[in-house]
Design an enzyme around this catalytic site. Structure first.
Site, mmCIF file in Angstrom:
data_model
loop_
_atom_site.group_PDB
_atom_site.id
_atom_site.type_symbol
_atom_site.label_atom_id
_atom_site.label_comp_id
_atom_site.label_asym_id
_atom_site.label_seq_id
_atom_site.Cartn_x
_atom_site.Cartn_y
_atom_site.Cartn_z
ATOM 1 N N GLY A 128 0.411 41.262 33.807
ATOM 2 C CA GLY A 128 0.660 42.670 33.535
ATOM 3 C C GLY A 128 -0.239 43.213 32.431
ATOM 4 O O GLY A 128 -0.753 44.327 32.521
ATOM 5 N N THR A 129 -0.437 42.414 31.394
ATOM 6 C CA THR A 129 -1.288 42.856 30.293
ATOM 7 C C THR A 129 -2.711 43.119 30.775
ATOM 8 O O THR A 129 -3.340 44.097 30.383
ATOM 9 C CB THR A 129 -1.283 41.798 29.165
ATOM 10 N N SER A 137 3.794 43.392 37.478
ATOM 11 C CA SER A 137 3.638 41.977 37.138
ATOM 12 C C SER A 137 4.536 41.118 38.023
ATOM 13 O O SER A 137 5.663 41.505 38.329
ATOM 14 C CB SER A 137 3.995 41.773 35.660
ATOM 15 N N GLY A 138 4.027 39.942 38.412
ATOM 16 C CA GLY A 138 4.761 39.092 39.334
ATOM 17 C C GLY A 138 6.022 38.469 38.760
ATOM 18 O O GLY A 138 7.075 38.475 39.378
ATOM 19 N N THR A 178 -12.359 33.928 41.143
ATOM 20 C CA THR A 178 -11.713 33.388 42.335
ATOM 21 C C THR A 178 -10.228 33.690 42.320
ATOM 22 O O THR A 178 -9.570 33.559 41.284
ATOM 23 C CB THR A 178 -11.948 31.866 42.409
ATOM 24 N N CYS A 187 14.418 39.313 12.711
ATOM 25 C CA CYS A 187 14.290 37.873 12.484
ATOM 26 C C CYS A 187 13.833 37.118 13.722
ATOM 27 O O CYS A 187 13.254 36.054 13.615
ATOM 28 C CB CYS A 187 15.612 37.295 12.011
#
Lengths: 275, 393
Positions: B71-72, B198-199, B236, B324
């Site tokens: 996705g990025t 995204s997958g 590829t 945190c």
């Protein structure tokens, strides 16, 4: 996921001494809701002036709760003189170590213990006379200086890990750096590894590139620009053009923005002057 | 210990049917789809089918789909391509609540010659549309807005966004990584120019994504190399993952059609149960326009990491917007942009369901959460203060 030791997990899942001691002799409170962690520590002394009972209430993450729990176990049976020798490292060591980013949890434990002992003795808390440097987390110059000195902190990341200062908006980074630099000089520590020294030609070239790449585009947005006139030692002489040259803010634009960029990307001792 | 997985906005389990579709292409069908021989050509045909399946989920044409590595990469590809196609424009627009894949790239661009507008949201996480309109100008190269928020699930109003951005002729990209497969998307109706998916958020494996690029949109590749993906993304093909992604898209589209599974119903059951069983909690975000699977809940006066680690003891997986958990010291930028008070932001937990979530799991969570909250609050000085204030009032 954080890599907590078994001991941290144990003290988090089965914390010892939760609560507030009744008719406490000493009570210390540090932190706040906004900061994301807080600790209230109370203790009671026995006839021999040793800590008979200590309890805590903590708002915070697993390591904050574990540090608090550990602290109440560590102080039991100690005189106040012995207890005040406990350092945040002792708390972390008791737990088999804390992740670097979580050291401030152990610092919080030590601070609460100090406050509690001070409250018993009727002393004013040690840190309040400092000036707030980090407004996001309410950290004073004294607190920062103390951690820098005690732990030989030489980078922003370390200071943030120990006292949180600089972990929010970042407005105080310059001030924190000044404190680190001052303490380093006072203590005579070797300066942290620096970039290799530039030759004059390299330095001028790098200043020119930095102004073109980092500074010009920002000034152009407001219809201005900057030109490098000369470099004399650490003095960078520049000329402001267009809208910048008549702008009331040009002085502060120069001082803060241009200087910071050049110090960050070229050399930390550079000064900027308008000609 | 049984795992109760309610962290599906982080990643999802690969669907068994997806895995089954993929396995031959990790084993005997290892050919390169670019090869001349029919052994590789057969793999190429499967990739073409996957492109078709992916396009169908989005209501797009197969040639509008470019497969990417994640996705990025899809986000970066879209944003850089937009900037290259408008080299003279130096203003870009996004929101204050984007995923780091967009947010951090925009911040980087802001330090490198671009003027960036971060459009604010209100207390429910709803986009300020007038602010968006006012920010657009002749110098604006790109608007990039997420379809739905990963932390709160809040859905941005795309028909209106499209109208406001496209009437000025500005390129519009959307990060739809959380929205795809959870709500219907139709590119023939919602006329954005580019869209990232995204997958691994829709039960395909990690390491595969796609970018939709509307026909006629000027495009410049991010990875320059071979002729793969019509020369729009060299390298590829990740054949097995692309084929699995196609299958996952087909299954997601079928689930959206069938409405057999009432994911929103389970989510609401979880929220209602927690509201009934735990005092002082808040549901974050616009509950009217929200992904059906996402719930962001704040438990006041306690801290998120502690909650997560105690839930972890019961095998319950969720995530938190607290400071945190992230290693930073400030709570999530999404909750801060919404102005959620610190009392609540530090104690926020995100539960995100999937079609695999069961009623039993929800009931298990409803049984385990209240004692955990009670226990942590019993340790919190602020809870003690709150209780004593209430009693004296």
């Amino acid at each position: 996921m954080w890599d907590y030791t078994d001991k941290v997990k144990e003290h988090f899942l089965e914390p010892r001494n939760v609560g507030v001691v009744e008719e406490a002799d000493g009570l210390g409170e540090v932190g706040s809701l906004a900061c994301g962690d807080a600790l209230k520590l109370s203790f009671k002394l026995d006839a021999d002036k040793r800590i008979k009972e200590a309890k805590f209430q903590t708002f915070g993450c697993a390591s904050a709760i574990a540090s608090s729990s550990a602290l109440t176990e560590m102080v039991k049976g100690l005189t106040l003189e012995e207890a005040e020798k406990i350092t945040n490292e002792d708390i972390a060591d008791f737990l088999g170590g804390l992740p670097k980013e979580k050291m401030h949890c152990s610092v919080m434990g030590r601070d609460a213990l100090e406050r509690a002992i001070q409250s018993y003795r009727g002393e004013a808390p040690r840190d309040v006379d400092g000036l707030i440097v980090c407004e996001c987390f309410g950290v004073t110059d004294k607190q920062i200086e103390r951690e820098v000195r005690e732990h030989q902190l030489q980078s922003m990341e370390e200071v943030t890990a120990y006292v949180k200062a600089g972990g929010g908006c970042g407005n105080c980074l310059d001030q924190v750096q000044e404190i680190m630099d001052r303490v380093r000089q006072e203590e005579g520590w070797a300066p942290p590894a620096r970039k290799p020294r530039l030759t004059n030609i390299q330095k001028i070239k790098l200043i020119q590139e930095t102004l073109q790449r980092e500074v010009s585009p920002m000034l152009q947005k407001d219809g201005g620009n900057i030109e490098l006139v000369d470099v004399e030692g650490d003095q960078v002489l520049v000329r402001l053009k267009g809208a910048c040259s008549s702008c009331m803010k040009s002085e502060s634009t120069l001082r803060d923005f241009v200087r910071n960029k050049l110090r960050e990307l070229v050399a930390p001792e550079l000064e900027v002057r308008e000609v | 210990m049984n795992i109760v997985y309610l962290d599906n906005n982080a990643t999802t389990r690969v669907d068994p049917a997806v895995l089954e579709t993929m396995l031959p292409y990790l084993d005997e069908w290892y050919g390169n789809p670019s090869s001349m021989h029919s052994f590789g050509g057969e793999v190429g045909r499967k990739i073409a089918a996957a492109r078709e399946q992916t396009a169908q989920l989005l209501g797009a044409d197969p040639e509008e789909i470019i497969f990417t590595g994640c996705g990025t990469e899809s986000d970066s590809t879209a944003i850089w391509s937009a900037l290259r196609s408008e080299p003279d424009k130096k203003h870009i627009v996004t929101s204050r609540v984007e995923h780091p894949a967009v947010k951090n790239l925009f911040e980087y661009l802001g330090k490198n010659g671009y003027r960036v507008t971060f459009v604010p949201v209100d207390g429910q996480g709803r986009l300020d549309l007038d602010f968006l309109s006012d920010s657009l100008g002749d110098d604006t190269a790109l608007v990039s807005l997420m379809w739905a928020n990963n932390e709160t699930g809040v859905i941005f109003p795309f028909p209106e966004i499209v109208e406001r951005v496209k009437e000025k002729g500005i390129l519009l990209h959307s990060d739809a990584i959380q929205a795809a497969g959870k709500i219907p998307l139709n590119m023939s109706r919602d006329r954005v120019d580019m869209l990232s998916i995204s997958g691994h958020k829709i039960h395909a494996p990690k390491g595969i994504g796609a970018l939709y690029v509307r026909k006629g949109t000027r495009f410049s590749p991010f990875l320059i190399g071979g002729h793969q993906e019509g020369g729009r993304r060299g390298g590829t093909e990740n054949t097995a993952s692309i084929i699995g992604f196609g299958k996952a898209c087909e299954l997601a589209a079928a689930r959206l059609e069938s409405k057999d599974q009432d994911i929103a119903g389970f989510r609401d059951r979880l929220e209602q149960g927690l509201i009934a069983g735990v005092p002082r909690i808040l549901i974050n975000g616009d509950t009217e326009n929200r992904l059906p699977n996402t719930s962001s809940i704040s438990f006041e006066y306690i801290e998120g990491e502690s909650i997560l680690l105690m839930l972890d003891k019961h095998g319950i997986c969720a995530s938190s917007g607290s400071a945190c958990t992230s290693g930073s010291l400030e709570p999530s930028h999404v909750l801060r942009a919404m102005g959620i008070p610190y009392t609540a932001a530090h104690g926020s937990i995100r539960f995100s369901l999937s079609h695999l979530s069961t009623r039993e799991e929800i009931d298990f969570v409803l049984e385990k959460v209240p004692p955990v909250i009670k226990r942590l609050r019993s340790m919190s000085p602020f809870w003690a203060e709150h209780v004593s204030t209430c009693q004296s009032a």
